[in-house]
Design an enzyme around this catalytic site. Structure first.
Site, PDB file in Angstrom:
ATOM      1  N   HIS A 145       0.839  -1.208   0.000  1.00 33.77           N
ATOM      2  CA  HIS A 145       0.000   0.000   0.000  1.00 33.77           C
ATOM      3  C   HIS A 145       0.870   1.254   0.000  1.00 33.77           C
ATOM      4  O   HIS A 145       0.616   2.198  -0.767  1.00 33.77           O
ATOM      5  CB  HIS A 145      -0.908  -0.033   1.242  1.00 33.77           C
ATOM      6  CG  HIS A 145      -1.623   1.258   1.517  1.00 33.77           C
ATOM      7  ND1 HIS A 145      -2.955   1.461   1.197  1.00 33.77           N
ATOM      8  CD2 HIS A 145      -1.198   2.414   2.100  1.00 33.77           C
ATOM      9  CE1 HIS A 145      -3.306   2.678   1.563  1.00 33.77           C
ATOM     10  NE2 HIS A 145      -2.263   3.280   2.119  1.00 33.77           N
ATOM     11  N   GLU A 146       1.892   1.276   0.844  1.00 35.70           N
ATOM     12  CA  GLU A 146       2.760   2.456   0.906  1.00 35.70           C
ATOM     13  C   GLU A 146       3.535   2.640  -0.395  1.00 35.70           C
ATOM     14  O   GLU A 146       3.729   3.766  -0.860  1.00 35.70           O
ATOM     15  CB  GLU A 146       3.720   2.351   2.094  1.00 35.70           C
ATOM     16  CG  GLU A 146       3.033   2.293   3.451  1.00 35.70           C
ATOM     17  CD  GLU A 146       2.060   3.435   3.664  1.00 35.70           C
ATOM     18  OE1 GLU A 146       2.263   4.535   3.095  1.00 35.70           O
ATOM     19  OE2 GLU A 146       1.076   3.235   4.396  1.00 35.70           O
ATOM     20  N   HIS A 175       1.444   4.358  -2.926  1.00 31.22           N
ATOM     21  CA  HIS A 175       1.496   5.817  -2.791  1.00 31.22           C
ATOM     22  C   HIS A 175       2.711   6.376  -3.535  1.00 31.22           C
ATOM     23  O   HIS A 175       2.632   7.422  -4.182  1.00 31.22           O
ATOM     24  CB  HIS A 175       1.589   6.210  -1.318  1.00 31.22           C
ATOM     25  CG  HIS A 175       0.275   6.235  -0.598  1.00 31.22           C
ATOM     26  ND1 HIS A 175      -0.833   6.908  -1.079  1.00 31.22           N
ATOM     27  CD2 HIS A 175      -0.114   5.673   0.582  1.00 31.22           C
ATOM     28  CE1 HIS A 175      -1.839   6.766  -0.229  1.00 31.22           C
ATOM     29  NE2 HIS A 175      -1.421   6.018   0.785  1.00 31.22           N
ATOM     30  N   GLU A 232      -6.435   7.252  -0.602  1.00 35.14           N
ATOM     31  CA  GLU A 232      -6.292   6.026   0.178  1.00 35.14           C
ATOM     32  C   GLU A 232      -6.951   4.843  -0.526  1.00 35.14           C
ATOM     33  O   GLU A 232      -6.408   3.729  -0.533  1.00 35.14           O
ATOM     34  CB  GLU A 232      -6.891   6.210   1.577  1.00 35.14           C
ATOM     35  CG  GLU A 232      -6.074   7.092   2.489  1.00 35.14           C
ATOM     36  CD  GLU A 232      -4.646   6.588   2.652  1.00 35.14           C
ATOM     37  OE1 GLU A 232      -4.449   5.379   2.866  1.00 35.14           O
ATOM     38  OE2 GLU A 232      -3.722   7.418   2.550  1.00 35.14           O
TER      39      GLU A 232
END
Length: 283
Positions: free
Chosen positions: A131-132, A135, A202
């Site tokens: 997930h990071e 980003h 998100e």
């Protein structure tokens, strides 16, 4: 390209806030001084905000020698995402959380608390770090670090306006209620700007992280576990610097007071539902 546009809009909106507060404090001269400060802050945020945020959290950089399993996990996920290897940091906090920062994929860093390493399984942790990295891949990290730095600066400037008051164009003190209004409304306006760019981001990072890891269910269970654990364990650095909360994978702030009014994260239940739908679709 769209994220570059969003970054420009963000900088312009926060610069306008700076100028409005500066005008309240010192009239036209104050507005021009605030413009100069805002331009300087934008420059500083672009080049140095990642280092500033990592310092706020007392993050320590690790490598394959000091944190071999975690470091290799990030490296493998970065390769899957076709990204340069980011710098890797650990934060000595019990609260489970993680974030990414940096101005672009070539100058990115990912950070996780020691608490999240203890709470999650290896499979769940892969989902979080994917997930990071999503980003990073989506170039969200510049937007989040700039907004965190500038929102903090706006709060300080607004507090200055409340404590020391302001002057109109002729040097006369302004209504003290106006100073109080600025001190309250300016940080809220900065929070609204952050909210406008954060919630949709998100969802996209959840989707991108699930694709990078190839395991949407693992990220879903990680979010559920982080949500349950984080409610009872404060993240002290985030409480001290609430403007950085929107960088985290899960909102780290306690829900009391003004901090609970404006969440920069979408509901955890909705995030989990979307990931489980992805998992069913890929089964």
């Amino acid at each position: 390209m769209f994220n570059l546009f969003k970054t420009a809009v963000l900088m312009a909106a926060i610069t306008a806030l700076f100028m409005a507060i500066g005008s309240m404090i010192g009239g036209r001269a104050g507005m021009m001084m605030a413009l100069v400060v805002a331009l300087g802050m934008n420059f500083f945020s672009y080049w140095f905000s990642d280092k500033m945020v990592l310092r706020m959290y007392n993050a320590r950089e690790v490598d394959e020698t000091s944190a071999p399993q975690f470091y290799r996990m990030v490296r493998e996920l970065a390769q899957r995402a076709e990204l340069p290897m980011p710098r890797v940091y650990l934060i000595d906090e019990q609260a489970p959380n993680a974030f990414a920062t940096g101005r672009d994929p070539e100058h990115a860093a990912v950070a996780a608390t020691t608490g999240i390493l203890r709470v999650l399984s290896e499979r769940e942790l892969r989902g979080v770090m994917a997930h990071e990295l999503a980003h990073v891949k989506h170039r969200d990290i510049l937007i989040s670090t700039i907004s965190a730095t500038m929102a903090g600066a706006i709060s300080m400037l607004a507090n200055f306006a409340m404590v020391f008051g302001g002057r109109d164009e002729e040097g006369r003190p302004v209504n003290p209620l106006a100073g109080l209004a600025v001190a309250i409304l300016a940080p809220l306006a900065a929070s609204l700007i952050q909210m406008a760019i954060s919630r949709a981001r998100e969802f996209e990072a959840d989707r991108g992280g699930a694709e990078i890891s190839g395991d949407p269910q693992a990220l879903a269970t990680a979010l559920d576990k982080i949500h349950r654990y984080a409610q009872g364990i404060p993240l002290e650095a985030a409480e001290a610097h609430p403007e950085t909360a929107q960088m985290m994978i899960m909102n780290p702030l306690s829900a009391d007071g003004i901090k609970g009014l404006f969440s920069t994260h979408p509901p955890t239940e909705e995030r989990i539902a979307r990931l489980m739908e992805m998992a069913r679709g890929s089964a």
